[in-house]
Design a protein around this motif. Structure first.
Motif, mmCIF file in Angstrom:
data_model
loop_
_atom_site.group_PDB
_atom_site.id
_atom_site.type_symbol
_atom_site.label_atom_id
_atom_site.label_comp_id
_atom_site.label_asym_id
_atom_site.label_seq_id
_atom_site.Cartn_x
_atom_site.Cartn_y
_atom_site.Cartn_z
ATOM 1 N N ALA A 239 -12.625 16.892 -52.203
ATOM 2 C CA ALA A 239 -12.257 15.517 -52.525
ATOM 3 C C ALA A 239 -12.243 14.638 -51.276
ATOM 4 N N VAL A 240 -11.691 15.163 -50.175
ATOM 5 C CA VAL A 240 -11.654 14.392 -48.931
ATOM 6 C C VAL A 240 -13.073 14.162 -48.402
ATOM 7 N N LEU A 241 -13.918 15.179 -48.498
ATOM 8 C CA LEU A 241 -15.313 15.013 -48.084
ATOM 9 C C LEU A 241 -16.003 13.938 -48.909
ATOM 10 N N TYR A 242 -15.689 13.891 -50.198
ATOM 11 C CA TYR A 242 -16.301 12.870 -51.061
ATOM 12 C C TYR A 242 -15.859 11.475 -50.637
ATOM 13 N N ILE A 243 -14.582 11.324 -50.315
ATOM 14 C CA ILE A 243 -14.061 10.012 -49.921
ATOM 15 C C ILE A 243 -14.776 9.478 -48.682
ATOM 16 N N PHE A 244 -14.963 10.346 -47.696
ATOM 17 C CA PHE A 244 -15.506 9.873 -46.425
ATOM 18 C C PHE A 244 -17.033 9.996 -46.314
ATOM 19 N N PHE A 245 -17.606 11.003 -46.953
ATOM 20 C CA PHE A 245 -19.038 11.261 -46.752
ATOM 21 C C PHE A 245 -19.822 11.436 -48.047
ATOM 22 N N GLY A 246 -19.168 11.291 -49.192
ATOM 23 C CA GLY A 246 -19.820 11.586 -50.465
ATOM 24 C C GLY A 246 -21.115 10.839 -50.693
ATOM 25 N N LYS A 247 -21.073 9.532 -50.554
ATOM 26 C CA LYS A 247 -22.266 8.723 -50.809
ATOM 27 C C LYS A 247 -23.384 9.070 -49.828
ATOM 28 N N THR A 248 -23.025 9.288 -48.568
ATOM 29 C CA THR A 248 -24.030 9.626 -47.561
ATOM 30 C C THR A 248 -24.690 10.960 -47.871
ATOM 31 N N ILE A 249 -23.887 11.965 -48.224
ATOM 32 C CA ILE A 249 -24.420 13.297 -48.524
ATOM 33 C C ILE A 249 -25.281 13.268 -49.780
ATOM 34 N N ILE A 250 -24.814 12.565 -50.813
ATOM 35 C CA ILE A 250 -25.580 12.483 -52.061
ATOM 36 C C ILE A 250 -26.907 11.780 -51.836
ATOM 37 N N THR A 251 -26.889 10.667 -51.082
ATOM 38 C CA THR A 251 -28.129 9.942 -50.788
ATOM 39 C C THR A 251 -29.088 10.823 -49.996
ATOM 40 N N TRP A 252 -28.556 11.544 -49.018
ATOM 41 C CA TRP A 252 -29.398 12.444 -48.216
ATOM 42 C C TRP A 252 -30.017 13.524 -49.089
ATOM 43 N N TYR A 253 -29.219 14.088 -49.992
ATOM 44 C CA TYR A 253 -29.712 15.147 -50.861
ATOM 45 C C TYR A 253 -30.798 14.651 -51.808
ATOM 46 N N LEU A 254 -30.587 13.472 -52.369
ATOM 47 C CA LEU A 254 -31.581 12.910 -53.293
ATOM 48 C C LEU A 254 -32.879 12.561 -52.552
#
Length: 259
Positions: A239-254
């Motif tokens: 949950a904490v990772l999602y708050i701070f880096f979620g959008k960045t990680i998801i965009t990178w993965y996509l």
């Protein structure tokens, strides 16, 4: 000092002060004790902790990690929880500034800190945190345009329902209980505060982190797959990772998948 620096310092001190209260919750909630009274006391001799010795982080250093009355050691976890919550609050302020989002996520992340250490100690996630947390998260969604009540409501259902389905399937296949109800309620609370889009990320991240740490512990301790590891701390980390880096990680993965 600039207003930003002053607010940043205040956010850290606020987080550390709340961290001191979280220590009380971590110790007393599993025992069914009140978190309000009696005042903070030494677990060994019962002597009341003096106000100036109860200052977050500094109090433990002043006492040199020992009770002033009986000399019993005081766990370094106490200042660690205060420091952790202070740094987490500071990070939230630096990301979101003095905003409703900061206040809501401050409450949410502080609850996660308490849940993490209680689960580590007792393999228990108290309903007194998760169930009111679901209600508070849903109520706050009406004040946060980026969240919205629909996303929060779907997050509650998706969070709790997904883990409930996994737990029931595991029990059906193995005839054993593999996931407690506390984890299910905790993920429902996370969905309430962060919305349904956070749920897949949290499940994936927590499962990945949990698998890596679980396998590492089994190799180090030379124990088999029956080693019991609480899942709550991994959900909290996700949950904490999602708050701070979620959008960045998801965009990178996509982006990676589109190549």
């Amino acid at each position: 000092m600039s207003p930003v620096v002053i607010f940043a310092l205040f956010s850290f001190l606020l987080g550390a002060a709340v961290g001191s209260f979280l220590n009380v919750c971590i110790y007393r909630l599993p025992a069914g004790e009140s978190v309000v009274s009696p005042p903070s006391r030494c677990p060994a001799c019962g002597a009341r902790i003096r106000p100036w010795h109860n200052i977050p982080i500094l109090g433990w250093l002043i006492l040199r990690g020992k009770c002033r009355d009986c000399g019993a050691p005081i766990s370094p976890r106490y200042p660690f929880v205060e420091l952790l919550n202070g740094l987490l609050t500071l990070a939230l302020f630096l990301k979101f500034g003095p905003s409703p989002t900061f206040l809501v996520l401050f409450v949410f992340c502080s609850a996660l800190v308490a849940v993490t250490f209680i689960d580590l100690d007792h393999q228990l996630i108290p309903d007194v945190i998760s169930l009111p947390g679901i209600v508070v998260g849903f109520a706050c969604s009406f004040a946060l345009p980026w969240l919205g009540w629909k996303s929060s409501l779907i997050g509650i259902v998706a969070g709790g329902g997904s883990l409930l389905s996994v737990a029931r399937l595991y029990e059906l296949l193995t005839k054993k209980e593999g996931m407690g109800g506390g984890d299910i309620k905790l993920l429902a609370m996370m969905g309430a505060f962060l919305g349904w889009r956070s749920v897949p990320f949290i499940i994936f991240a927590s499962s990945l982190i949990g698998s890596v740490i679980g396998v590492t512990l089994m190799l180090v301790q030379k124990k088999d797959s029956k080693l019991a590891i609480p899942f709550g701390p991994f959900l909290a980390t996700g949950a904490v990772l999602y708050i701070f880096f979620g959008k960045t990680i998801i965009t990178w993965y996509l982006t990676l998948g589109a190549r």
